[in-house]
Design a protein around this motif. Structure first.
Motif, PDB file in Angstrom:
ATOM      1  N   GLY A  51       0.795  -1.221   0.000  1.00  0.00           N
ATOM      2  CA  GLY A  51       0.000   0.000   0.000  1.00  0.00           C
ATOM      3  C   GLY A  51       0.830   1.274   0.000  1.00  0.00           C
ATOM      4  N   PRO A  52       0.131   2.410   0.076  1.00  0.00           N
ATOM      5  CA  PRO A  52       0.845   3.691   0.050  1.00  0.00           C
ATOM      6  C   PRO A  52       1.495   4.043   1.380  1.00  0.00           C
ATOM      7  CG  PRO A  52      -1.514   4.073   0.224  1.00  0.00           C
ATOM      8  CD  PRO A  52      -1.335   2.585   0.068  1.00  0.00           C
ATOM      9  N   TYR A  53       0.987   3.459   2.489  1.00  0.00           N
ATOM     10  CA  TYR A  53       1.527   3.801   3.805  1.00  0.00           C
ATOM     11  C   TYR A  53       2.441   2.673   4.265  1.00  0.00           C
ATOM     12  CZ  TYR A  53      -2.156   7.318   3.659  1.00  0.00           C
ATOM     13  OH  TYR A  53      -2.966   8.353   3.286  1.00  0.00           O
ATOM     14  N   ARG A  54       3.721   2.852   4.014  1.00  0.00           N
ATOM     15  CA  ARG A  54       4.700   1.797   4.250  1.00  0.00           C
ATOM     16  C   ARG A  54       5.127   1.696   5.713  1.00  0.00           C
ATOM     17  NH1 ARG A  54      10.574   1.395   1.082  1.00  0.00           N
ATOM     18  NH2 ARG A  54      11.525  -0.172   2.466  1.00  0.00           N
ATOM     19  N   PHE A  55       5.199   2.811   6.400  1.00  0.00           N
ATOM     20  CA  PHE A  55       5.778   2.834   7.747  1.00  0.00           C
ATOM     21  C   PHE A  55       4.663   2.974   8.793  1.00  0.00           C
ATOM     22  CE2 PHE A  55       8.754   4.721   4.726  1.00  0.00           C
ATOM     23  CZ  PHE A  55       9.846   3.881   4.882  1.00  0.00           C
ATOM     24  N   ARG A  56       4.832   2.228   9.875  1.00  0.00           N
ATOM     25  CA  ARG A  56       3.822   2.218  10.933  1.00  0.00           C
ATOM     26  C   ARG A  56       4.495   2.533  12.275  1.00  0.00           C
ATOM     27  NH1 ARG A  56       1.415  -1.795  14.400  1.00  0.00           N
ATOM     28  NH2 ARG A  56      -0.831  -1.436  14.695  1.00  0.00           N
ATOM     29  N   TYR A  57       3.906   3.469  13.015  1.00  0.00           N
ATOM     30  CA  TYR A  57       4.458   3.893  14.295  1.00  0.00           C
ATOM     31  C   TYR A  57       3.370   3.763  15.364  1.00  0.00           C
ATOM     32  CZ  TYR A  57       8.104   6.011  11.402  1.00  0.00           C
ATOM     33  OH  TYR A  57       9.111   6.227  10.486  1.00  0.00           O
ATOM     34  N   THR A  58       3.687   3.093  16.448  1.00  0.00           N
ATOM     35  CA  THR A  58       2.753   2.935  17.567  1.00  0.00           C
ATOM     36  C   THR A  58       3.408   3.424  18.852  1.00  0.00           C
ATOM     37  OG1 THR A  58       3.512   0.668  17.976  1.00  0.00           O
ATOM     38  CG2 THR A  58       1.626   0.948  16.495  1.00  0.00           C
ATOM     39  N   GLY A  59       2.580   3.754  19.826  1.00  0.00           N
ATOM     40  CA  GLY A  59       3.077   4.236  21.110  1.00  0.00           C
ATOM     41  C   GLY A  59       2.850   5.711  21.339  1.00  0.00           C
ATOM     42  N   PHE A  60       2.295   6.396  20.336  1.00  0.00           N
ATOM     43  CA  PHE A  60       2.026   7.824  20.488  1.00  0.00           C
ATOM     44  C   PHE A  60       0.723   8.063  21.247  1.00  0.00           C
ATOM     45  CE2 PHE A  60       4.779   8.308  16.631  1.00  0.00           C
ATOM     46  CZ  PHE A  60       5.692   9.204  17.172  1.00  0.00           C
ATOM     47  N   VAL A  61       0.629   9.236  21.845  1.00  0.00           N
ATOM     48  CA  VAL A  61      -0.593   9.730  22.477  1.00  0.00           C
ATOM     49  C   VAL A  61      -0.867  11.113  21.907  1.00  0.00           C
ATOM     50  CG1 VAL A  61      -1.707  10.389  24.639  1.00  0.00           C
ATOM     51  CG2 VAL A  61      -0.164   8.437  24.579  1.00  0.00           C
ATOM     52  N   ALA A  62      -2.131  11.378  21.608  1.00  0.00           N
ATOM     53  CA  ALA A  62      -2.496  12.689  21.067  1.00  0.00           C
ATOM     54  C   ALA A  62      -2.560  13.713  22.188  1.00  0.00           C
ATOM     55  CB  ALA A  62      -3.838  12.606  20.352  1.00  0.00           C
ATOM     56  N   LEU A  63      -1.623  14.637  22.179  1.00  0.00           N
ATOM     57  CA  LEU A  63      -1.643  15.721  23.160  1.00  0.00           C
ATOM     58  C   LEU A  63      -2.622  16.799  22.733  1.00  0.00           C
ATOM     59  CD1 LEU A  63      -0.409  16.958  25.738  1.00  0.00           C
ATOM     60  CD2 LEU A  63       1.315  18.029  24.270  1.00  0.00           C
ATOM     61  N   ALA A  64      -2.642  17.123  21.440  1.00  0.00           N
ATOM     62  CA  ALA A  64      -3.558  18.133  20.911  1.00  0.00           C
ATOM     63  C   ALA A  64      -3.691  17.932  19.416  1.00  0.00           C
ATOM     64  CB  ALA A  64      -3.075  19.545  21.220  1.00  0.00           C
ATOM     65  N   LYS A  65      -4.792  18.448  18.865  1.00  0.00           N
ATOM     66  CA  LYS A  65      -5.036  18.393  17.422  1.00  0.00           C
ATOM     67  C   LYS A  65      -5.602  19.726  16.983  1.00  0.00           C
ATOM     68  CE  LYS A  65      -5.875  16.715  13.247  1.00  0.00           C
ATOM     69  NZ  LYS A  65      -6.254  18.034  12.638  1.00  0.00           N
ATOM     70  N   THR A  66      -4.958  20.331  15.994  1.00  0.00           N
ATOM     71  CA  THR A  66      -5.450  21.561  15.389  1.00  0.00           C
ATOM     72  C   THR A  66      -5.893  21.245  13.967  1.00  0.00           C
ATOM     73  OG1 THR A  66      -3.336  22.254  14.413  1.00  0.00           O
ATOM     74  CG2 THR A  66      -3.708  22.795  16.741  1.00  0.00           C
ATOM     75  N   PRO A  67      -6.515  22.181  13.275  1.00  0.00           N
ATOM     76  CA  PRO A  67      -6.915  21.907  11.888  1.00  0.00           C
ATOM     77  C   PRO A  67      -5.752  21.560  10.964  1.00  0.00           C
ATOM     78  CG  PRO A  67      -8.095  23.811  12.734  1.00  0.00           C
ATOM     79  CD  PRO A  67      -7.072  23.458  13.762  1.00  0.00           C
ATOM     80  N   THR A  68      -4.531  21.901  11.358  1.00  0.00           N
ATOM     81  CA  THR A  68      -3.395  21.687  10.454  1.00  0.00           C
ATOM     82  C   THR A  68      -2.306  20.788  11.012  1.00  0.00           C
ATOM     83  OG1 THR A  68      -2.348  23.712  11.281  1.00  0.00           O
ATOM     84  CG2 THR A  68      -3.761  23.917   9.330  1.00  0.00           C
ATOM     85  N   HIS A  69      -2.316  20.487  12.303  1.00  0.00           N
ATOM     86  CA  HIS A  69      -1.211  19.727  12.891  1.00  0.00           C
ATOM     87  C   HIS A  69      -1.692  18.767  13.967  1.00  0.00           C
ATOM     88  CE1 HIS A  69       1.083  23.105  11.116  1.00  0.00           C
ATOM     89  NE2 HIS A  69       2.100  22.257  11.087  1.00  0.00           N
ATOM     90  N   PHE A  70      -0.910  17.691  14.141  1.00  0.00           N
ATOM     91  CA  PHE A  70      -1.030  16.782  15.270  1.00  0.00           C
ATOM     92  C   PHE A  70       0.126  17.049  16.232  1.00  0.00           C
ATOM     93  CE2 PHE A  70      -3.570  14.420  12.235  1.00  0.00           C
ATOM     94  CZ  PHE A  70      -4.548  13.821  13.018  1.00  0.00           C
TER      95      PHE A  70
END
Length: 290
Positions: free
Chosen positions: A242-261
């Protein structure tokens, strides 16, 4: 519309309350994210977002002030009732001096007290469970309230219609306005300091508990993400998947804006980085409940 009508419209109770909630909510929110090194201006919170965070900032100090104010008013009104009547004029004047003189000393020293408070506040946000300098504005508010009560005792029975009595009543009203304003300003500073401390301590508590309640995030990326976030699991699924080759786990969402994670590791420690990823289609984020 006259000037007074315009002023009443601008300073309507609802407008003042919303303005205070916005200020305290923004103070709490900005301090919370400053703990992680995130510039608050980059998060672009809405007015509704700041208002939603205001209860966390003001609930404890407002509840404390309500309880203290209720006890203080009950005590002072009881004293005034006991000393009421023409037979207690001398006692009222003595009691008025006992309230006014110590309070006046504190009010005269208030510039020094506030300078000490500002010096303590300049040392940085309060740590968990600590509110630096919060007692100074509270002491000033109490002194102004007690001085006002002393004035009330002193002038309460002066109802003579002569010019001197009328002048005294006018001076009493002017002093009352100044003292009420002093109490309001001091309590405003007191609650603001608590809002700052609450934002800092809540951020430290959330980090210490592993961001319990924050959604976990799995990142599927088209490109390899260069980061310095410890504790993140990285998987390369190969070029044929597929198009998404790399997978990263262990993150937590601190904040989400309309343009950034804004992402952190679940075991984030002070001094570690916050990963900022643009929401531009380069990766796909999956948020999962903890």
């Amino acid at each position: 519309m006259s000037f007074l009508d315009k002023a009443a419209y601008i300073l309507a109770p609802g407008t003042v309350i919303i303005g205070l909630l916005y200020f305290y909510g923004s103070t709490y929110t900005d301090t919370y994210y400053s703990f992680f090194g995130v510039p608050p201006g980059d998060l672009q919170f809405s007015v509704q977002g700041y208002l939603a965070n205001s209860p966390q900032a003001i609930f404890i100090p407002v509840l404390f002030l309500f309880a203290v104010g209720l006890v203080l008013l009950t005590l002072l009104f009881t004293i005034e009732h006991v000393l009421a009547g023409p037979r207690n004029v001398a006692r009222r004047r003595v009691a008025a001096r006992w309230f006014m003189y110590p309070s006046l000393v504190i009010l005269l020293l208030s510039p020094w007290v506030l300078s000490e408070w500002l010096t303590m506040g300049a040392q940085g946000p309060a740590s968990v469970g600590e509110v630096r300098g919060s007692s100074a504005p509270l002491v000033i508010a109490l002194a102004a309230a007690l001085y006002l009560f002393g004035l009330r005792l002193s002038y309460g029975d002066r109802r003579a219609p002569d010019t001197r009595a009328r002048t005294g009543r006018r001076l009493w009203l002017v002093a009352a306005v100044v003292l009420v304003g002093t109490v309001a300003a001091a309590l405003f500073v007191f609650v603001a300091r608590h809002a700052t401390a609450a934002g800092w301590s809540d951020a430290a508590i959330d980090a210490g508990k592993g961001f319990r309640g924050h959604p976990g995030v799995v990142i599927h990326s088209r490109v390899k993400i260069a980061h310095e976030v410890p504790g993140i699991t990285y998987t390369d699924k190969g070029s044929g998947v597929g198009p998404y080759r790399f997978r990263y786990t262990g993150f937590v969402a601190l904040a989400k804006t309309p343009t950034h994670f804004y992402l952190v590791a679940r075991d984030w420690q002070t001094g570690q980085v916050v990963l900022v990823l643009p929401d531009d289609g380069t990766f796909r984020a999956e948020m999962r409940p903890v």
